[in-house]
Design a protein around this motif. Sequence first.
Motif, PDB file in Angstrom:
ATOM      1  N   SER A 110      41.557 -30.528   5.790  1.00 19.69           N
ATOM      2  CA  SER A 110      40.388 -30.207   6.605  1.00 19.69           C
ATOM      3  C   SER A 110      40.787 -29.837   8.031  1.00 19.69           C
ATOM      4  CB  SER A 110      39.439 -31.397   6.638  1.00 19.69           C
ATOM      5  OG  SER A 110      38.384 -31.172   7.561  1.00 19.69           O
ATOM      6  N   PRO A 111      40.252 -28.731   8.562  1.00 20.06           N
ATOM      7  CA  PRO A 111      40.538 -28.349   9.957  1.00 20.06           C
ATOM      8  C   PRO A 111      40.188 -29.440  10.954  1.00 20.06           C
ATOM      9  CG  PRO A 111      39.434 -26.569   8.793  1.00 20.06           C
ATOM     10  CD  PRO A 111      39.377 -27.762   7.890  1.00 20.06           C
ATOM     11  N   LYS A 112      39.267 -30.322  10.579  1.00 19.79           N
ATOM     12  CA  LYS A 112      38.832 -31.404  11.455  1.00 19.79           C
ATOM     13  C   LYS A 112      40.001 -32.286  11.885  1.00 19.79           C
ATOM     14  CE  LYS A 112      36.021 -35.640  11.265  1.00 19.79           C
ATOM     15  NZ  LYS A 112      35.063 -36.417  10.421  1.00 19.79           N
ATOM     16  N   TYR A 113      40.964 -32.502  10.988  1.00 17.05           N
ATOM     17  CA  TYR A 113      42.052 -33.447  11.262  1.00 17.05           C
ATOM     18  C   TYR A 113      43.292 -32.775  11.869  1.00 17.05           C
ATOM     19  CZ  TYR A 113      39.168 -36.542   8.475  1.00 17.05           C
ATOM     20  OH  TYR A 113      38.106 -37.291   7.994  1.00 17.05           O
ATOM     21  N   GLN A 114      43.327 -31.443  11.867  1.00 19.75           N
ATOM     22  CA  GLN A 114      44.415 -30.685  12.497  1.00 19.75           C
ATOM     23  C   GLN A 114      45.789 -31.222  12.102  1.00 19.75           C
ATOM     24  OE1 GLN A 114      43.880 -30.122  16.729  1.00 19.75           O
ATOM     25  NE2 GLN A 114      41.887 -29.172  16.463  1.00 19.75           N
ATOM     26  N   CYS A 115      46.001 -31.367  10.814  1.00 16.34           N
ATOM     27  CA  CYS A 115      47.287 -31.846  10.300  1.00 16.34           C
ATOM     28  C   CYS A 115      48.327 -30.726  10.414  1.00 16.34           C
ATOM     29  CB  CYS A 115      47.131 -32.278   8.840  1.00 16.34           C
ATOM     30  SG  CYS A 115      48.637 -32.905   8.092  1.00 16.34           S
ATOM     31  N   THR A 116      49.384 -30.978  11.150  1.00 17.00           N
ATOM     32  CA  THR A 116      50.400 -29.965  11.401  1.00 17.00           C
ATOM     33  C   THR A 116      51.345 -29.812  10.207  1.00 17.00           C
ATOM     34  OG1 THR A 116      50.351 -30.344  13.780  1.00 17.00           O
ATOM     35  CG2 THR A 116      52.331 -29.315  12.894  1.00 17.00           C
ATOM     36  N   LYS A 117      51.651 -28.561   9.869  1.00 12.25           N
ATOM     37  CA  LYS A 117      52.643 -28.246   8.849  1.00 12.25           C
ATOM     38  C   LYS A 117      53.814 -27.526   9.518  1.00 12.25           C
ATOM     39  CE  LYS A 117      48.669 -28.624   6.403  1.00 12.25           C
ATOM     40  NZ  LYS A 117      47.313 -28.696   6.994  1.00 12.25           N
ATOM     41  N   VAL A 118      55.021 -27.840   9.083  1.00 11.71           N
ATOM     42  CA  VAL A 118      56.218 -27.238   9.671  1.00 11.71           C
ATOM     43  C   VAL A 118      56.920 -26.386   8.625  1.00 11.71           C
ATOM     44  CG1 VAL A 118      58.407 -27.650  10.851  1.00 11.71           C
ATOM     45  CG2 VAL A 118      56.474 -29.212  11.218  1.00 11.71           C
ATOM     46  N   TYR A 119      57.142 -25.120   8.975  1.00  9.31           N
ATOM     47  CA  TYR A 119      57.794 -24.163   8.088  1.00  9.31           C
ATOM     48  C   TYR A 119      59.092 -23.677   8.730  1.00  9.31           C
ATOM     49  CZ  TYR A 119      53.220 -23.770   5.785  1.00  9.31           C
ATOM     50  OH  TYR A 119      52.041 -24.026   5.135  1.00  9.31           O
ATOM     51  N   ARG A 120      60.109 -23.496   7.903  1.00  6.05           N
ATOM     52  CA  ARG A 120      61.330 -22.842   8.350  1.00  6.05           C
ATOM     53  C   ARG A 120      61.276 -21.393   7.871  1.00  6.05           C
ATOM     54  NH1 ARG A 120      66.158 -24.715  10.319  1.00  6.05           N
ATOM     55  NH2 ARG A 120      65.434 -26.849   9.882  1.00  6.05           N
ATOM     56  N   ALA A 121      61.372 -20.478   8.816  1.00 11.48           N
ATOM     57  CA  ALA A 121      61.245 -19.050   8.493  1.00 11.48           C
ATOM     58  C   ALA A 121      62.530 -18.304   8.843  1.00 11.48           C
ATOM     59  CB  ALA A 121      60.075 -18.443   9.262  1.00 11.48           C
ATOM     60  N   TRP A 122      62.919 -17.422   7.949  1.00  9.00           N
ATOM     61  CA  TRP A 122      64.051 -16.528   8.195  1.00  9.00           C
ATOM     62  C   TRP A 122      63.490 -15.124   8.346  1.00  9.00           C
ATOM     63  CZ3 TRP A 122      64.164 -20.757   5.074  1.00  9.00           C
ATOM     64  CH2 TRP A 122      65.190 -21.686   5.272  1.00  9.00           C
ATOM     65  N   LEU A 123      63.840 -14.451   9.427  1.00  6.76           N
ATOM     66  CA  LEU A 123      63.204 -13.193   9.811  1.00  6.76           C
ATOM     67  C   LEU A 123      64.122 -11.981   9.636  1.00  6.76           C
ATOM     68  CD1 LEU A 123      60.330 -13.771  10.731  1.00  6.76           C
ATOM     69  CD2 LEU A 123      61.851 -15.622  11.446  1.00  6.76           C
ATOM     70  N   VAL A 163      58.282 -23.141  12.530  1.00  4.46           N
ATOM     71  CA  VAL A 163      56.916 -22.839  12.960  1.00  4.46           C
ATOM     72  C   VAL A 163      56.031 -24.052  12.689  1.00  4.46           C
ATOM     73  CG1 VAL A 163      54.976 -21.260  12.748  1.00  4.46           C
ATOM     74  CG2 VAL A 163      57.299 -20.428  12.319  1.00  4.46           C
ATOM     75  N   HIS A 164      55.339 -24.528  13.738  1.00  4.13           N
ATOM     76  CA  HIS A 164      54.442 -25.673  13.624  1.00  4.13           C
ATOM     77  C   HIS A 164      53.002 -25.159  13.740  1.00  4.13           C
ATOM     78  CE1 HIS A 164      57.773 -28.619  14.724  1.00  4.13           C
ATOM     79  NE2 HIS A 164      58.292 -27.445  15.053  1.00  4.13           N
ATOM     80  N   VAL A 165      52.242 -25.247  12.660  1.00  6.34           N
ATOM     81  CA  VAL A 165      50.854 -24.774  12.673  1.00  6.34           C
ATOM     82  C   VAL A 165      49.950 -25.846  12.064  1.00  6.34           C
ATOM     83  CG1 VAL A 165      51.450 -22.327  12.525  1.00  6.34           C
ATOM     84  CG2 VAL A 165      51.119 -23.640  10.429  1.00  6.34           C
ATOM     85  N   HIS A 166      48.688 -25.888  12.517  1.00  7.10           N
ATOM     86  CA  HIS A 166      47.750 -26.822  11.896  1.00  7.10           C
ATOM     87  C   HIS A 166      46.571 -26.106  11.240  1.00  7.10           C
ATOM     88  CE1 HIS A 166      45.962 -26.557  16.050  1.00  7.10           C
ATOM     89  NE2 HIS A 166      44.863 -26.435  15.320  1.00  7.10           N
ATOM     90  N   LEU A 187      60.563 -18.178   3.408  1.00  8.01           N
ATOM     91  CA  LEU A 187      59.717 -19.194   4.042  1.00  8.01           C
ATOM     92  C   LEU A 187      59.776 -20.481   3.232  1.00  8.01           C
ATOM     93  CD1 LEU A 187      57.780 -19.504   6.471  1.00  8.01           C
ATOM     94  CD2 LEU A 187      55.901 -18.900   4.940  1.00  8.01           C
ATOM     95  N   HIS A 188      59.993 -21.591   3.940  1.00 12.93           N
ATOM     96  CA  HIS A 188      60.175 -22.888   3.287  1.00 12.93           C
ATOM     97  C   HIS A 188      59.450 -23.952   4.102  1.00 12.93           C
ATOM     98  CE1 HIS A 188      62.366 -25.909   0.880  1.00 12.93           C
ATOM     99  NE2 HIS A 188      62.546 -26.579   2.007  1.00 12.93           N
ATOM    100  N   ARG A 189      58.534 -24.702   3.476  1.00 13.87           N
ATOM    101  CA  ARG A 189      57.817 -25.751   4.199  1.00 13.87           C
ATOM    102  C   ARG A 189      58.625 -27.053   4.154  1.00 13.87           C
ATOM    103  NH1 ARG A 189      51.533 -26.616   3.162  1.00 13.87           N
ATOM    104  NH2 ARG A 189      52.164 -27.617   1.215  1.00 13.87           N
ATOM    105  N   GLU A 190      58.841 -27.623   5.340  1.00 15.57           N
ATOM    106  CA  GLU A 190      59.676 -28.812   5.451  1.00 15.57           C
ATOM    107  C   GLU A 190      58.889 -30.089   5.715  1.00 15.57           C
ATOM    108  OE1 GLU A 190      62.745 -28.174   8.333  1.00 15.57           O
ATOM    109  OE2 GLU A 190      63.833 -26.798   7.019  1.00 15.57           O
ATOM    110  N   GLN A 191      57.670 -29.959   6.255  1.00 13.87           N
ATOM    111  CA  GLN A 191      56.971 -31.159   6.697  1.00 13.87           C
ATOM    112  C   GLN A 191      55.470 -30.939   6.691  1.00 13.87           C
ATOM    113  OE1 GLN A 191      58.755 -32.777  10.237  1.00 13.87           O
ATOM    114  NE2 GLN A 191      56.971 -34.008  10.776  1.00 13.87           N
TER     115      GLN A 191
END
Length: 217
Positions: A110-123, A163-166, A187-191
């Motif tokens: 839920s956007p209400k809780y703004q839980c951050t996800k961390v992705y490792r990206a290779w460009l 990349v840290h996005v919520h 792209l790989h999600r780490e957290q």
Amino acid sequence: MSRKDATRILQKETVTVNGVQQKKSAFKVPSGAEVIWNETRLELSGPTYLMMNKPLDCVCANDDGLHRTVFSYLDVPNPSKLHTVGRLDLDTSGLLLITDDGKWSHRITSPKYQCTKVYRAWLADPITEDDAEAFATGLQLRGEETLTAPAVLDIVNEYEALVHVHEGRYHQVRRMFAAIGNKVEQLHREQVGQLKLDENLAPGEYRSLDKAEIALF
């Protein structure tokens, strides 16, 4: 068996809960209770919480006519009752949470809780400090009316970043890099929140979360 199933069998034969015989079908079996049915001890199962290292080329769906699904990797009872907590794209790997607890998954997605996800990206192209500033300010994604929420871009090296996005917009990380003229090659999600992917899990492997990990959300 589920606690609901245990409650139903109270209608039949001899059932004791924590040593007390029960005959009412409406009796609610408490979590952790010892249930004996005709001298047989029943094991009660609670909600399921799994962490998977999602491999590439599979989809977060219970059924798909074109691609393998993440659920095909699971060897658990009633996998059809489970759902993924959010989604990772076909070509994105990493931390994926799977559960049958809707309230728990809602607190993560839920956007209400703004839980951050961390992705490792290779460009495909070099990353600059200007890119990090653009992420922090917010980006205009193609087809979107509003800017993305501020995000953190930690530059690991010239072609790699965390990349840290919520937010949870469609293909968000890839589209954010596209908005600054770059392309995500991998792209790989780490957290998710404070929960990190178990480094001992190979792609396609999974394990149950412990109580402390479940309580993070």
